[in-house]
Design an enzyme around this catalytic site. Structure first.
Site, mmCIF file in Angstrom:
data_model
loop_
_atom_site.group_PDB
_atom_site.id
_atom_site.type_symbol
_atom_site.label_atom_id
_atom_site.label_comp_id
_atom_site.label_asym_id
_atom_site.label_seq_id
_atom_site.Cartn_x
_atom_site.Cartn_y
_atom_site.Cartn_z
ATOM 1 N N ASP A 152 0.813 -1.224 0.000
ATOM 2 C CA ASP A 152 0.000 0.000 0.000
ATOM 3 C C ASP A 152 0.843 1.269 0.000
ATOM 4 O O ASP A 152 2.053 1.221 0.192
ATOM 5 C CB ASP A 152 -0.883 0.015 1.255
ATOM 6 C CG ASP A 152 -2.099 -0.867 1.071
ATOM 7 O OD1 ASP A 152 -2.708 -0.818 -0.005
ATOM 8 O OD2 ASP A 152 -2.429 -1.611 2.018
ATOM 9 N N TYR A 161 7.158 -9.707 6.832
ATOM 10 C CA TYR A 161 7.066 -8.251 6.984
ATOM 11 C C TYR A 161 7.621 -7.832 8.352
ATOM 12 O O TYR A 161 7.569 -8.611 9.304
ATOM 13 C CB TYR A 161 5.598 -7.804 6.951
ATOM 14 C CG TYR A 161 4.950 -7.739 5.589
ATOM 15 C CD1 TYR A 161 4.968 -6.557 4.849
ATOM 16 C CD2 TYR A 161 4.287 -8.835 5.049
ATOM 17 C CE1 TYR A 161 4.341 -6.474 3.609
ATOM 18 C CE2 TYR A 161 3.667 -8.766 3.806
ATOM 19 C CZ TYR A 161 3.697 -7.577 3.093
ATOM 20 O OH TYR A 161 3.081 -7.494 1.874
#
Lengths: 250, 250
Positions: free
Chosen positions: A51, A110
């Protein structure tokens, strides 16, 4: 064969990965640069649709070149000299044409970075999320452990996605450590992630840590699938690695 | 009493420390912000006049407030909320009015960062100097050791300063290590430094490492005082700490 790229990008000035009209995106900049090199329209497929604001140390992307006149090392050089400062190619290799960076991915790793101090260091501007109240990482980690496992994350993702998609995801592990004195790193290892999932997990865990909600509220949200309103900004999130072999074969 | 500030700043968007008309400088931004807080012109004295692009983790500055209504912790909060993202206050304490951040300094500690890879990572843009050819830090350090000691650095500083000032300086130590896989950190500990001294030392050492000049050329330059034309950009340089006690008392 086709090319597989490993990419590093600083996400602050991108509207995320996915190409959008009139917006600067990672896919857009990459395709534009490759199209210049090959003098032909090139389509790039990415492993993860990061994003707005999200960074990457190990995004994976593939593309089919019109010819193989440029060997991986040469192409890497050409790309890195033409790409802007905030996106660079770490590695290029040849993979079978059947290789699909999304479907063949076995796991994603992540890190979410919290800057835990009374002010945000200039060196972490747009690189970490400032939390001023002191966090004890052992207590914080206990809350985060609740999210591990194969669960329905409907309450912890983008609302639109929640209505369209299967929201069951396998989260292998979450653990917390400090890479520097004031930096809390939350590591996420999962099969795949829903949009906003990590940001909502971190936001919810923080809300619980600071007693806005209870651990029970989190467990309840898993059952009711009702969205909890907590999230943190994309700027603290880093896509570290995409795994294409089973983790135990690594 | 007066206030002593310890400052952190990301130097890329500043024309260095020293106030200049119509240019954004660290001193300028600090004085402007303090003048707003106290509604009175405030003069700030800095320990080190860092150049354009140079970063700081531990710059020291002092100022005399018109009154002491704002205690250090309150003032730190007010400053950090008003200052732009690229300059923040780490610490504020009271010191005797006789304290002079320049004259009372006993030593300064700088790091010069080299990014040693075939491309510059987006995460080190304007934060390190890219050197593409591989550097062996043990061999590189041997060259740098030549600069240690009390020497006349006339050949290794700003040309203007060379003509005006005494250019003898005491350099206590230089050593090299890696803070990350591709990052070479060159540590400099000296009594004080001349303008461009560190950048010229690093540039000269690199020229020697890559066989553009010999070690003998460096030794000769110390004798002849003739400027060697090598330098590296300010963006790799970090002022880490200013010492006000003798180092062995630390």
């Amino acid at each position: 064969m086709k090319y597989k790229l490993i990419l590093e990008y600083f996400g602050a000035n991108f509207h995320g990965w996915q190409k959008q009209k009139n917006l600067r995106t990672v896919q857009g900049v990459l395709e534009e640069t490759l199209s210049k090199i090959y003098n032909k329209n090139i389509f790039v497929q990415g492993a993860s649709r990061t994003d707005s604001g999200v960074h990457a140390y190990g995004q994976v992307a593939t593309f089919l070149p019109p010819n193989f006149s440029l060997k991986p090392e040469k192409l890497k050089k050409a790309l890195n000299s033409l790409l802007p400062w905030d996106i660079k190619v770490k590695k290029i290799e040849m993979v079978p044409i059947s290789f699909n960076p999304v479907k063949d991915s076995k796991a994603k790793y992540y890190i979410y970075k919290i800057y835990n101090m009374d002010y945000l260091s200039p060196f972490y501007y747009k690189r970490a999320y400032l939390v001023k109240r002191t966090i004890n990482i052992f207590h914080f980690e206990k809350i985060l452990k609740v999210f591990i496992g194969k669960k329905d994350f409907a309450a912890f993702c983008d609302k639109e996605i929640k209505e369209k998609k299967d929201t069951v995801r396998m989260l292998f592990d979450i653990f917390v450590d400090k890479s520097e004195e004031n930096i809390i790193d939350i590591h996420f290892l999962g099969e795949s992630f829903l949009r906003y999932q990590i940001r909502r997990i971190v936001g919810t865990a923080l809300a619980c840590y600071f007693n806005k909600i209870s651990l029970n509220d989190i467990l309840k949200a898993f059952q009711t699938k009702e969205t909890l309103p907590y999230s943190v900004p994309g700027e603290g999130l880093y896509l570290m690695k995409v795994f294409y072999k089973d983790l135990d074969q690594k």
